[in-house]
Design a protein around this motif. Structure first.
Motif, PDB file in Angstrom:
ATOM      1  N   GLY A 106       0.817  -1.201   0.000  1.00 47.50           N
ATOM      2  CA  GLY A 106       0.000   0.000   0.000  1.00 47.50           C
ATOM      3  C   GLY A 106       0.849   1.249   0.000  1.00 47.50           C
ATOM      4  O   GLY A 106       2.073   1.205   0.153  1.00 47.50           O
ATOM      5  N   GLU A 107       0.171   2.378  -0.182  1.00 46.03           N
ATOM      6  CA  GLU A 107       0.842   3.679  -0.197  1.00 46.03           C
ATOM      7  C   GLU A 107       1.140   4.136   1.226  1.00 46.03           C
ATOM      8  O   GLU A 107       0.440   3.780   2.170  1.00 46.03           O
ATOM      9  CB  GLU A 107      -0.047   4.715  -0.885  1.00 46.03           C
ATOM     10  CG  GLU A 107      -0.346   4.407  -2.344  1.00 46.03           C
ATOM     11  CD  GLU A 107       0.866   4.505  -3.234  1.00 46.03           C
ATOM     12  OE1 GLU A 107       1.720   5.388  -3.000  1.00 46.03           O
ATOM     13  OE2 GLU A 107       0.968   3.691  -4.167  1.00 46.03           O
ATOM     14  N   ARG A 108       2.156   4.963   1.372  1.00 48.36           N
ATOM     15  CA  ARG A 108       2.473   5.597   2.654  1.00 48.36           C
ATOM     16  C   ARG A 108       1.856   6.994   2.661  1.00 48.36           C
ATOM     17  O   ARG A 108       1.782   7.638   1.627  1.00 48.36           O
ATOM     18  CB  ARG A 108       3.981   5.719   2.849  1.00 48.36           C
ATOM     19  CG  ARG A 108       4.695   4.394   2.906  1.00 48.36           C
ATOM     20  CD  ARG A 108       6.195   4.634   3.060  1.00 48.36           C
ATOM     21  NE  ARG A 108       6.948   3.425   2.899  1.00 48.36           N
ATOM     22  CZ  ARG A 108       7.338   2.644   3.902  1.00 48.36           C
ATOM     23  NH1 ARG A 108       7.040   2.954   5.135  1.00 48.36           N
ATOM     24  NH2 ARG A 108       8.034   1.559   3.665  1.00 48.36           N
ATOM     25  N   ASP A 109       1.474   7.468   3.826  1.00 49.14           N
ATOM     26  CA  ASP A 109       0.924   8.823   3.938  1.00 49.14           C
ATOM     27  C   ASP A 109       1.921   9.795   4.570  1.00 49.14           C
ATOM     28  O   ASP A 109       1.592  10.939   4.863  1.00 49.14           O
ATOM     29  CB  ASP A 109      -0.391   8.815   4.707  1.00 49.14           C
ATOM     30  CG  ASP A 109      -0.239   8.327   6.148  1.00 49.14           C
ATOM     31  OD1 ASP A 109       0.885   7.967   6.562  1.00 49.14           O
ATOM     32  OD2 ASP A 109      -1.260   8.302   6.846  1.00 49.14           O
ATOM     33  N   THR A 110       3.149   9.368   4.740  1.00 45.78           N
ATOM     34  CA  THR A 110       4.170  10.165   5.412  1.00 45.78           C
ATOM     35  C   THR A 110       4.419  11.501   4.717  1.00 45.78           C
ATOM     36  O   THR A 110       4.456  12.554   5.360  1.00 45.78           O
ATOM     37  CB  THR A 110       5.485   9.372   5.518  1.00 45.78           C
ATOM     38  OG1 THR A 110       5.203   8.079   6.050  1.00 45.78           O
ATOM     39  CG2 THR A 110       6.491  10.072   6.404  1.00 45.78           C
ATOM     40  N   LEU A 111       4.599  11.493   3.398  1.00 46.34           N
ATOM     41  CA  LEU A 111       4.888  12.730   2.673  1.00 46.34           C
ATOM     42  C   LEU A 111       3.721  13.703   2.756  1.00 46.34           C
ATOM     43  O   LEU A 111       3.923  14.891   3.033  1.00 46.34           O
ATOM     44  CB  LEU A 111       5.223  12.448   1.208  1.00 46.34           C
ATOM     45  CG  LEU A 111       5.464  13.701   0.353  1.00 46.34           C
ATOM     46  CD1 LEU A 111       6.670  14.495   0.863  1.00 46.34           C
ATOM     47  CD2 LEU A 111       5.626  13.335  -1.105  1.00 46.34           C
TER      48      LEU A 111
END
Length: 124
Positions: A82-87
């Motif tokens: 899955g995608e990361r939401d950190t950025l």
């Protein structure tokens, strides 16, 4: 930022893609590239080809001059989780002014001293 600085220096770029599942394969696209910044009339159409992402500096256009494949036998198998939401969280915390300030302080030059893009992107 490093890609933008090096494209400005000599216009050359390589993009490498590795199969993380299925048969082991590597694909390299070697050629010339250019960064397209927000504000350039081409930017919105190009950026629209990708999922929305906060903090985008540019879209890199590549004109391949050589396309090569290799076996990829040493590439490990990997699974997409899955995608990361950190950025996006980091960009939200910085805000537009903080992001501009960060880029001015941290991205004025590449690691080898080449000039980086202006904080708001370069003019078209």
């Amino acid at each position: 930022m490093e890609t933008i600085a090096h494209l400005r220096d000599n216009g050359r770029t390589t993009r490498m893609f590795c199969a993380s599942s299925g048969p082991p394969r590597i694909l390299r696209l070697q050629g010339r590239g250019e960064p397209v910044f927000p504000g350039d009339p081409r930017f919105d159409a190009l950026a629209g080809l990708f999922p929305p992402s906060q903090g985008v500096r540019s879209v890199i256009r590549v004109a391949p001059e050589r396309i090569a494949t290799s076996c990829g036998d040493a590439v490990p198998r990997m699974a997409y989780e899955g995608e990361r939401d950190t950025l996006s969280k980091w960009v939200e915390r910085k805000g537009p002014e903080g992001l501009s300030r960060y880029r001015l302080e941290k991205s004025a030059t590449s690691i080898d001293g080449l000039p980086g893009p202006a904080p708001g992107g370069d003019p078209p």
